[in-house]
Enzyme design. Structure first.
Site, PDB file in Angstrom:
ATOM      1  N   LEU A 133     -43.163 -13.069  16.735  1.00  0.00           N
ATOM      2  CA  LEU A 133     -42.539 -13.866  15.678  1.00  0.00           C
ATOM      3  C   LEU A 133     -42.737 -13.190  14.325  1.00  0.00           C
ATOM      4  O   LEU A 133     -41.787 -12.759  13.676  1.00  0.00           O
ATOM      5  CB  LEU A 133     -43.141 -15.273  15.685  1.00  0.00           C
ATOM      6  CG  LEU A 133     -42.858 -16.161  14.466  1.00  0.00           C
ATOM      7  CD1 LEU A 133     -41.365 -16.478  14.361  1.00  0.00           C
ATOM      8  CD2 LEU A 133     -43.684 -17.451  14.519  1.00  0.00           C
ATOM      9  N   ASP A 134     -43.976 -13.106  13.896  1.00  0.00           N
ATOM     10  CA  ASP A 134     -44.357 -12.471  12.644  1.00  0.00           C
ATOM     11  C   ASP A 134     -45.685 -11.766  12.897  1.00  0.00           C
ATOM     12  O   ASP A 134     -46.734 -12.415  12.871  1.00  0.00           O
ATOM     13  CB  ASP A 134     -44.499 -13.521  11.547  1.00  0.00           C
ATOM     14  CG  ASP A 134     -45.080 -12.968  10.244  1.00  0.00           C
ATOM     15  OD1 ASP A 134     -45.201 -11.733  10.127  1.00  0.00           O
ATOM     16  OD2 ASP A 134     -45.426 -13.779   9.365  1.00  0.00           O
TER      17      ASP A 134
END
Length: 386
Positions: A133-134
């Site tokens: 995701l990040d």
């Protein structure tokens, strides 16, 4: 780019190591794709329990996780997916290199991992990182925005830009603490203790205490609080921004619910003291005070925006991902595991070359990844203003 012809062919076997908070339906996707999947967890019973929770009993083999046991079962061309804490990746990658297995994780590239990339590349192995995701989806969004802006504005000198990328896991229903732990509390606290470097008003800026740089940030009409995280500056080069464009703002950071700064005031006072033992104890206290239960629903918000102003042409665009967890899995598990599983599938089908990859590293390839993820239920929106 490494020569694909020299790459070790994928065997079709995937070893997924760890079944913590970020393991979700991405593992199910791999069970649909790979010839064989093994889930490694603390004990075989826990691995079996995790498979049952995910509805994967009989579709993946449970294993008790030790590095020695994993290494013993690795065969050339296998893919190892490490969902363990980042400091453990290097040891697993070393085992992969010894056994001619490919490696994947969702974490940032550490120096210890980077040191082994030349050996892995020479051995014809893929080392996939920053594919969750990040980091992960944020990279894909940024590459796509930059690619679209370059088509509209060009690479000519004189243009200026502002790029912001904020991501956060928050409670779907706001609570008094304005937060829901989606990863280890100790990790959350220690991330806040690390200085953040970013570009603001065209100059490098360092926030020794990142939370002290918190400001309001409106996303789709909703006000959040955001602050810089880690070191944003190297990503200017990683994202391939044109040399002719002048950076006004470039910041990658963390997003929180409005009111977070005030709700965490007592925590920040503890962090200022900087006592490692006390911070470790505080992490345990917070986990006990604000436990994550099966009834809780989390929310993941990722907002990436790019604004470019040229002499004769301007362009603005943004991506927004806003997902809520359900009874089957958390939003965090979905948004981390599905992009990572897509990357693993690209190892399996031979489309990723040997060497280091960070999610997709070009605008065209990022567009392809996002099209594939959209078909798998990772929903996001793109807005463009010219």
């Amino acid at each position: 780019m490494a020569d694909r012809s020299a790459r070790v062919p994928a065997s079709g076997t995937v070893h997924w190591v760890g079944a913590g908070l970020s393991t979700g339906s991405g593992l199910s996707r791999l069970c649909d794709t790979a010839d064989r999947v093994r889930l490694w967890h603390r004990t075989e019973d826990r691995a079996a329990g995790a498979l049952a929770r995910l509805g994967l009993t009989g579709r993946a083999e449970p294993r008790a996780s030790t590095l020695a046991a994993l290494t013993a079962e690795l065969a050339p061309g296998d893919v190892v997916v490490s969902m363990l804490p980042a400091p453990e990746h290097a040891g697993i990658l070393a085992a992969c290199v010894r056994r001619s297995a490919h490696f994947a994780c969702s974490s940032y590239v550490s120096d210890a991992v980077l040191e082994q990339v030349p050996a892995a590349t020479a051995a014809g192995l893929v080392v996939l990182t920053e594919a969750g995701l990040d980091p992960g989806l944020d990279h894909l969004f940024a590459h796509c925005l930059i690619g679209r802006a370059r088509e509209a504005v060009g690479d000519d000198a004189g243009a200026s830009y502002s790029l912001t990328s904020y991501c956060g896991g928050v409670p779907a229903v706001p609570n008094d603490f304005r937060y829901r732990f989606s990863w280890a509390p100790a990790g959350v606290l220690n991330a806040l203790r690390a200085p953040a470097r970013y570009l603001q008003d065209g100059a490098e800026t360092v926030a020794e205490r990142p939370w002290e740089a918190t400001r309001p940030h409106t996303v789709d009409g909703e006000v959040f609080e955001v602050y810089p995280n880690r070191d944003s500056v190297p990503f200017v080069e990683q994202y391939g921004l044109p040399d002719g464009w002048k950076p006004l703002t470039f910041v990658r950071g963390t997003l929180r619910l409005e009111g977070w700064l005030r709700a965490w005031d007592a925590v920040f006072e503890e962090l200022k003291a900087g006592d490692d033992a006390r911070i470790a104890a505080l992490a345990g206290e917070l986990a006990a005070t604000y436990p994550t239960t099966d009834a809780d629903r989390d929310r993941v918000v990722l907002a990436v925006s790019l604004d470019v102003r040229g002499a004769g042409q301007s362009w603005s665009g943004s991506y927004l991902l806003d997902q809520v967890g359900d009874e089957e899995e958390s939003a965090m598990a979905r948004c981390v595991s599905r992009p990572l599983a897509l990357g693993v599938r690209h190892i399996l089908d031979g489309s990723l070359p040997a060497g280091l990859s960070r999610a997709a590293e070009t605008a065209a390839r990022s567009e392809e990844w996002l099209r594939e993820l959209a078909l798998e239920g990772v929903e996001f929106t793109l807005r463009v203003d010219q």
